[in-house]
Design a protein around this motif. Structure first.
Motif, mmCIF file in Angstrom:
data_model
loop_
_atom_site.group_PDB
_atom_site.id
_atom_site.type_symbol
_atom_site.label_atom_id
_atom_site.label_comp_id
_atom_site.label_asym_id
_atom_site.label_seq_id
_atom_site.Cartn_x
_atom_site.Cartn_y
_atom_site.Cartn_z
ATOM 1 N N SER A 187 0.844 -1.191 0.000
ATOM 2 C CA SER A 187 0.000 0.000 0.000
ATOM 3 C C SER A 187 0.882 1.245 0.000
ATOM 4 N N ASP A 190 0.786 2.942 3.379
ATOM 5 C CA ASP A 190 1.651 2.306 4.380
ATOM 6 C C ASP A 190 3.107 2.649 4.142
ATOM 7 N N THR A 194 5.277 4.770 7.135
ATOM 8 C CA THR A 194 6.076 3.814 7.906
ATOM 9 C C THR A 194 7.530 4.275 7.984
ATOM 10 N N VAL A 203 5.010 -4.952 6.476
ATOM 11 C CA VAL A 203 3.924 -4.032 6.107
ATOM 12 C C VAL A 203 3.140 -4.413 4.848
#
Length: 449
Positions: A187, A190, A194, A203
């Motif tokens: 994603s 993400d 992150t 992730v």
């Protein structure tokens, strides 16, 4: 706002071509979308279209090439040298380039491939040519963004920047292992939220739709439509990521499939277009016409064998056209709905509930039609027993037509035959023969001739 070709524009272009005013031609056309220029080239004389094609730069003409009608593209390619074609293909994504190369002769294919400047691009194109054109492998792009599960977020972003340079649009970021096996997707949200040192393995999203290289293109379209996907990854037999299919490729598949089904339903046995030659159009249409002729000859023998009934009950012959038309319409309606259900996945196999519903619809429709017919015949001819025979025959024939129209497409689908051929001429002509046989059999039982 949609571009419209005007007569004034065509005249201006023809004048510029005649005067060989290449600079002004470039100014006039370079701001237009490649699809609009393709439409313009279709309106011009072939020599004029070729002239314009050679005036514009490869970055523009490569996209135009994809939008041209097949016949015009074939003619223009025949005028270009292998080196000139290779220059066009260097500007295209791999699947588009492979589609164009596939249209060339075997000898010219090799020459064009050898002229490609980008060795990796050439290897990807050759790889795509191995697959059947109606499979996932045949329509996929080799260009994609993939990251290794062992990378961290920082390395991932750095590698993505390098890979994205050769891709027009990034739909998804795919995650693979050291063997290039597809593991999942990443994603973008993400990735951006992150920590840079976080491993990708912590992730990425493991749940992912994918297809194999030998999956039929229509099945790919069904999956993408069902899950509302903009792109789907393609894997080989070992699960390795080899490409991706985007929604624009699937739109073409859906359109081609719809065109083919419509033609089959109309009794056209091969893919044709309005611009095809008289011979090609005749070859596509004639087979079902000949089959229909043979079936109708059989129907004529049935009519001839009941000549004595016509002499005694003349109104029987009057209602034969109505019988044929009604049965044909009912059969085509039933088969068309089944074919549509098979195409969009709402109907996969024989369903007792669906079959019962279709028979119920036919029974209600047949009853209403037969009652109206009974009233009309009784009022016009005062032959109540004959009217009853005709009315009962209509109900039976309509039920038979609905049964045939429902079951035949399912049978063809189960045996891996395109069910679209069940609609149109097949159902109509088959109903003609069996409908007439049933008609006279029931009339004979009631009237005793």
């Amino acid at each position: 706002m949609e571009f419209k070709i005007s007569k004034e524009l065509i005249q201006e272009l023809e004048q510029l071509i005649q005067n060989k005013n290449d600079e002004q031609l470039g100014v006039l056309l370079n701001d237009l979308h490649h699809a609009d220029i393709a439409e313009i080239l279709d309106e011009l004389d072939f020599d004029e279209a070729t002239y314009i094609f050679k005036v514009l730069d490869s970055e523009k003409t490569a996209e135009i090439l994809l939008e041209l009608e097949d016949d015009l593209r074939e003619k223009i390619l025949s005028r270009l040298s292998p080196k000139e074609i290779a220059e066009e293909l260097d500007e295209l994504e791999t699947n588009d380039a492979a589609d164009i190369i596939a249209e060339l002769s075997q000898s010219k294919k090799q020459e064009v491939i050898s002229e490609l400047q980008d060795v990796e691009h050439a290897k990807d194109i050759v790889d795509l040519l191995r697959y059947q054109e109606d499979t996932a492998g045949g329509i996929m792009h080799k260009e994609l963004v993939k990251v290794n599960e062992n990378w961290n977020v920082f390395t991932c972003i750095k590698q993505m920047r390098i890979q994205a340079e050769n891709i027009s649009r990034v739909h998804s970021i795919y995650v693979v292992d050291d063997e290039d096996r597809l593991l999942g997707r990443l994603s973008l949200k993400d990735l951006l939220t992150t920590s840079a040192k976080t491993p990708i393995s912590e992730v990425y999203i493991k749940k992912l739709n994918s297809v194999m290289v030998d999956t039929e293109d229509v099945e790919v379209a069904r999956i993408m439509q069902k899950y509302d996907l903009e792109a789907i990854p393609v894997t080989d037999e070992l699960g390795r990521l080899v490409g991706r299919i985007t929604i624009d490729d699937i739109v073409d598949v859906i359109k081609d499939e719809a065109d083919q089904d419509y033609q089959l339903a109309a009794g056209i046995t091969q893919d044709v277009e309005a611009g095809d030659s008289i011979l090609e159009l005749t070859k596509a249409r004639l087979p079902w016409l000949l089959i229909g002729m043979v079936i109708e000859i059989v129907a004529s023998f049935v009519l001839k064998s009941n000549e004595s009934a016509f002499q005694k009950y003349s109104t029987l012959i009057i209602f034969v056209p109505l019988l044929s038309a009604t049965a044909g319409n009912i059969g085509v309606q039933a088969s068309a709905i089944v074919v549509q259900g098979l195409a969009n996945g709402t109907l996969k196999e024989f369903s007792r509930d669906y079959f019962s519903k279709e028979i119920a619809v036919a029974m209600i429709s047949g009853t209403i039609i037969s009652l109206l017919l009974l009233g009309y015949h009784s009022f016009m001819y005062q032959q109540y027993q004959v009217g009853l025979a005709i009315s009962i025959s209509i109900i039976v024939v309509i039920l038979f037509a609905a049964t045939l129209g429902t079951l035949v497409p399912l049978f063809l689908h189960k045996n891996k035959i395109d069910p679209a051929i069940a609609t149109g001429p097949f159902v109509s002509t088959t109903n003609d023969v069996f409908g007439i046989i049933l008609y006279f059999w029931i009339a004979q039982m009631i009237l005793g001739f």
